[in-house]
Each structure stands twice: as C-alpha cells, then as structure tokens.
Design an enzyme around this catalytic site. Structure first.
Site, mmCIF file in Angstrom:
data_model
loop_
_atom_site.group_PDB
_atom_site.id
_atom_site.type_symbol
_atom_site.label_atom_id
_atom_site.label_comp_id
_atom_site.label_asym_id
_atom_site.label_seq_id
_atom_site.Cartn_x
_atom_site.Cartn_y
_atom_site.Cartn_z
ATOM 1 N N LYS A 83 35.722 50.996 45.851
ATOM 2 C CA LYS A 83 35.822 51.121 44.395
ATOM 3 C C LYS A 83 36.286 52.529 44.018
ATOM 4 C CE LYS A 83 32.822 50.198 40.361
ATOM 5 N NZ LYS A 83 31.451 49.761 39.997
ATOM 6 N N SER A 158 31.354 46.334 36.597
ATOM 7 C CA SER A 158 32.506 47.200 36.731
ATOM 8 C C SER A 158 33.230 47.099 38.078
ATOM 9 C CB SER A 158 32.080 48.650 36.484
ATOM 10 O OG SER A 158 31.182 49.112 37.454
ATOM 11 N N SER A 182 26.829 45.956 37.711
ATOM 12 C CA SER A 182 28.241 46.118 38.086
ATOM 13 C C SER A 182 28.633 45.548 39.443
ATOM 14 C CB SER A 182 28.625 47.604 38.030
ATOM 15 O OG SER A 182 28.628 48.058 36.696
#
Length: 476
Positions: A83, A158, A182
């Site tokens: 990420k 996210s 997330s």
C-alpha cells in the site's frame, strides 16, 4: 483480460505460472523448483497490465521488482504489492494525495521489513484514498480504483488498490493497514479475507507512530484463510510482541465449542432485513450447526462514541494539514481533497471537546470488555449497507452529506480500532472479515468475527470453518 459485457466483471486469471494458486500454493511450487520467483513476478506483471482499467497501482516497479534478500520466508517468491503509505527503499510514498510528491525512500520502514521477511517479491505500490481517510478509493485528481466484481462499483478503502489486485488475480496477497476498517471494508467489497490484528501485533510504521493516538494495525488481504494465517505466522517469526499471546501457524478450524455473540444492530438501530442481515444469520446458523452457541446481544455503544470517532478522524486530518510542511517543504495544504479539508473544519469547530473525545475513545475499551469480553468471539456485519456505486462516497460529495453516508456505511468496523485492553491506550481488538456470499447485484458481502485483544487464533479458526462449509466465491 476477462470482462463480461453485462456484469462488467474484470479479472486476470489465466493458465500461466500463477494459475489459480493462492500464496501458500505458489510458495510450495517455488520450494519444489517447479516455479521460480522471476516466473511468478513476470506473470503477475502481465496480469497487472491486462487489468489496468482497475487503476489499482499507484507506483510500478515492474522493471526492478524488490526481490527478497534471501531465499527464506514462508511465502518466498510470491509476488505482491505494498500500500502506498508504507516506505520501501527506492519507491516513493504518496499517501493517495496530490498535496505533495513523495521522494524515493532511502530505506525500508520498520513494518515494511517485517512484511518483507515473509520472502515476497514487491512489484509496486497500491492505491489508497487521501491519507486513508475515506472508505472508497476515488481520488478527485485521478481515475477511481474499480471493483473487479463490477467496475462501476467501489472497491472500498482505504486499502482499495490492494483489494482490487488480489480479487482480480494479479497477486494472491497484498499489504493493507486498518485504522477504522481499511483492511476489512475493501475485503468485504472484493470478496476477500481481511484480518485486522490486535494493535501492537506488528511493528508500527513511522506514519502510525506520528499519530496523536495510534489506532492503526497492519496486515494483508488474501483470497484464502490459509494465506492470511501463513502471513500472520511469518510476521510473528520476524517479531513478536511479548505483551500478546503467540498465534503460531493456524492450519484449520478449532475443536473447542465456542460462545459467540451475535451483533445485528449498529448505533443507529437494528440491521434491516436484506442481503447483509441474511448473510450474517446464515453464518450464525453454520456456527450453531457445528456446536457453537450463538447468542444475540445489543449494541453496547451509544451515538456519543460514533461522534468521538468522527472528531478523532477530524483531528487526524488537522494533524496532516498542519504538519505536512514539516515532513516535506513542498506540501501544499490547498491541494488536499474536500473530505480532508472538511474533516479539518469539523474538528476545528469542536476542538474544545478534544479531552472529552479522547476520554470516550479510551472508555470504550471498558465498555467492550464488559459487554463482549465474556464471549469467545463476536459475529457481526462488516458494512452497514451493500457496496455502493462509484461516486456515492466520492470526496467531491458535499461534506455533510458524505459524512452521513459514511456513518451508515462504516458503522461496524471502527469498533475494533478503538477498543481493547489495557484501557490507558486505544490498543484495538482483532477482527477478521470473510466472504459470506453475493448480493442480488452480484457483489460480495462480508461478515466479521471479532474477539478480545490477542485472540487472533480463534478468529482464524472460525474463518477456516466458514471457508470449509461455504467456499468463498471467486472471480476466476
């Protein structure tokens, strides 16, 4: 590329070196010599190029993948993405924003070293919404990250880019982190397994250590429970928090009969009839059929906790906007998206309430322990409504309207980020999202198993049981 004109599904599964194997299966092929890490990486790059329409890659390192330093690790040779809020040497970290352009990191972050210890090959960075604040990955300055189950829908946030890459078959496992859902939100949207560990289970990233109060946990998104279990064991072999009970390598369902709390109401009231409630009740029936005792319980928290979390969310946005130039002189707060700026305004209007907000967040630990601590696990929805179409949660939606939509959508996931013991810190309890079927629109529905701090083993065992009884839907 495989796409269906009616459903607009999009995936990259093919008869190549990756096949339909999960990460554990690929690692076994590498150990046996049947496949090489280079072959797997090349196949993953080709798959990524076939599904570029998903817009899930924030930074490509296809020509210079980050290879493991040694031929070790439970998942040696398996391709992956990290990420875009974790530092990896030689790659920038842009945090999903256009307020600055990240420089190439000089070294791996602390958590990144733990992640890499599993032996995986990193092909680049995955997308996220600005600083992870939103529950969808739709930057206003770039195309949205699309859900491979239906490209007109959100893939969550996210850790949205990682979810899209795993669900579409580009890689079997990818990094995520979770400060309010997330990992679990995109896992639910994309039909994946997503474990949010207890806070402190992994090494904190530099980003998390800078937060006023750290509520972030690190982890992965996968298509199988055994991949999540294998990564959890690998991370623990690199470093284990002595303040938490060890997990070890969980290889299947447990034999102990458990007492499971069934939570079918959020702060706003009961979950209405429909696909989400049906999915949770179906899982409850499966647990009871295996001898577990499932007992309905009321929501132990009030609207005051939801408001406190929103205020803390605003505090984080204020912290980012106010300290950005300390991290990078090129930081331009005027280029932050409307959600971040709206959260900042929201917090500044209520900043005088900060001591009360922090008290309520910390007190939630005692409430959770009192109401749910006596149970071995809690079964609850992951999301308060079905996965929305792109645009519904866009940061361009007027702030007050967007916040109300987010309140209804993510009403269940923050509970486990802001509760735990000891109560002098917001340590966070573990929770795992697993697929529990498809909605009438053909999109995945996820449910959660949550537990008390340090009880990840039980959650993995329950996830294995559900996977065995109701094999998870797959795009390939």
């Amino acid at each position: 590329m495989t796409a269906d004109a009616q459903t607009t599904r999009l995936h990259s599964f093919a008869d190549d070196a990756l096949g339909e194997h999960d990460a554990v299966g690929l690692a076994e092929l590498v150990r046996s010599g049947e496949r090489s890490p280079q072959e797997l990486a090349a196949a993953a790059v080709e798959r990524a190029r076939r599904v570029e329409e998903l817009h899930a890659v924030a930074y490509e390192s296809y020509d210079k993948p980050l290879l493991p330093a040694e031929r070790t690790g439970r998942l040696y040779g398996v391709p992956t993405f990290v990420k875009d809020n974790a530092d990896l040497a030689g790659m920038p970290s842009n945090h999903g924003t256009q307020a600055f352009q990240g420089k190439l990191a000089r070294e791996h972050g602390g958590y990144a070293r733990q992640f890499l210890s599993a032996g995986m090959t990193v092909l680049g960075k995955s997308t996220l919404p600005e600083f992870g604040f939103n529950a969808t990955t739709e930057p206003p300055f770039a195309p949205p990250t699309r859900n491979p189950w239906h490209t007109g829908y959100s893939v969550g946030g996210s850790s949205g880019g990682s979810a899209a890459l795993v669900a579409s078959g580009v890689v079997p496992i990818a990094h995520g982190n979770d400060g309010g859902g997330s990992i679990r939100i995109p896992a639910a949207c994309a039909g994946l397994v997503g474990l949010k560990p207890s806070r402190g289970r992994h090494i904190d990233s530099a980003m998390a250590r800078k937060l006023p109060v750290n509520i972030v946990s690190e982890g992965v998104l996968t298509r199988t429970v055994r991949d999540t279990a294998a990564y959890t064991a690998a991370a623990e072999e690199f470093w284990r928090n002595p303040g938490l009970p060890p997990i070890g390598y969980v290889e299947g369902p447990g034999s102990k009969r458990l007492r499971i709390a069934l939570l079918l109401e959020n702060i706003g009231g009961p979950v209405p009839p429909g696909p989400i409630r049906d999915a949770v009740e179906k899982v409850a029936a499966t647990m009871e059929s295996h001898g577990h005792h499932v007992e309905p319980v009321p929501m132990p928290f009030s609207a005051a906790l939801e408001t406190a979390f929103l205020e803390y969310w605003g505090l984080l946005a204020t912290f980012v906007a106010s300290t950005g130039k300390l991290a990078d002189r090129r930081f331009d707060a005027t280029r932050l998206d409307d959600l971040t700026l709206g959260l900042r305004r929201y917090f500044l209007r209520s900043a005088w309430r900060t001591p009360v907000m922090l008290y309520r967040l910390r007190a939630a630990a005692a409430t959770y322990q009192r109401a749910l601590g006596p149970y071995d696990a809690v079964l609850l929805p992951t999301l308060g409504r079905e996965t929305p179409e792109l645009g519904y949660l866009s940061p361009t939606v007027p702030f007050d309207e967007l916040i109300e939509r987010l309140r209804a959508y993510v009403s269940f996931t923050p509970i486990n980020n802001i509760t735990g013991t000891p109560i002098n810190n917001i340590t966070g309890t573990p929770s795992i999202t697993v697929p529990a079927g498809l909605s009438p629109a053909g999109l995945p529905i996820g449910v959660q198993f949550a537990g008390t701090r340090g009880n990840e083993r039980t959650l993995l065992e329950l996830a294995y049981l559900l996977e065995a009884e109701h094999p998870f839907p797959r795009l390939g």
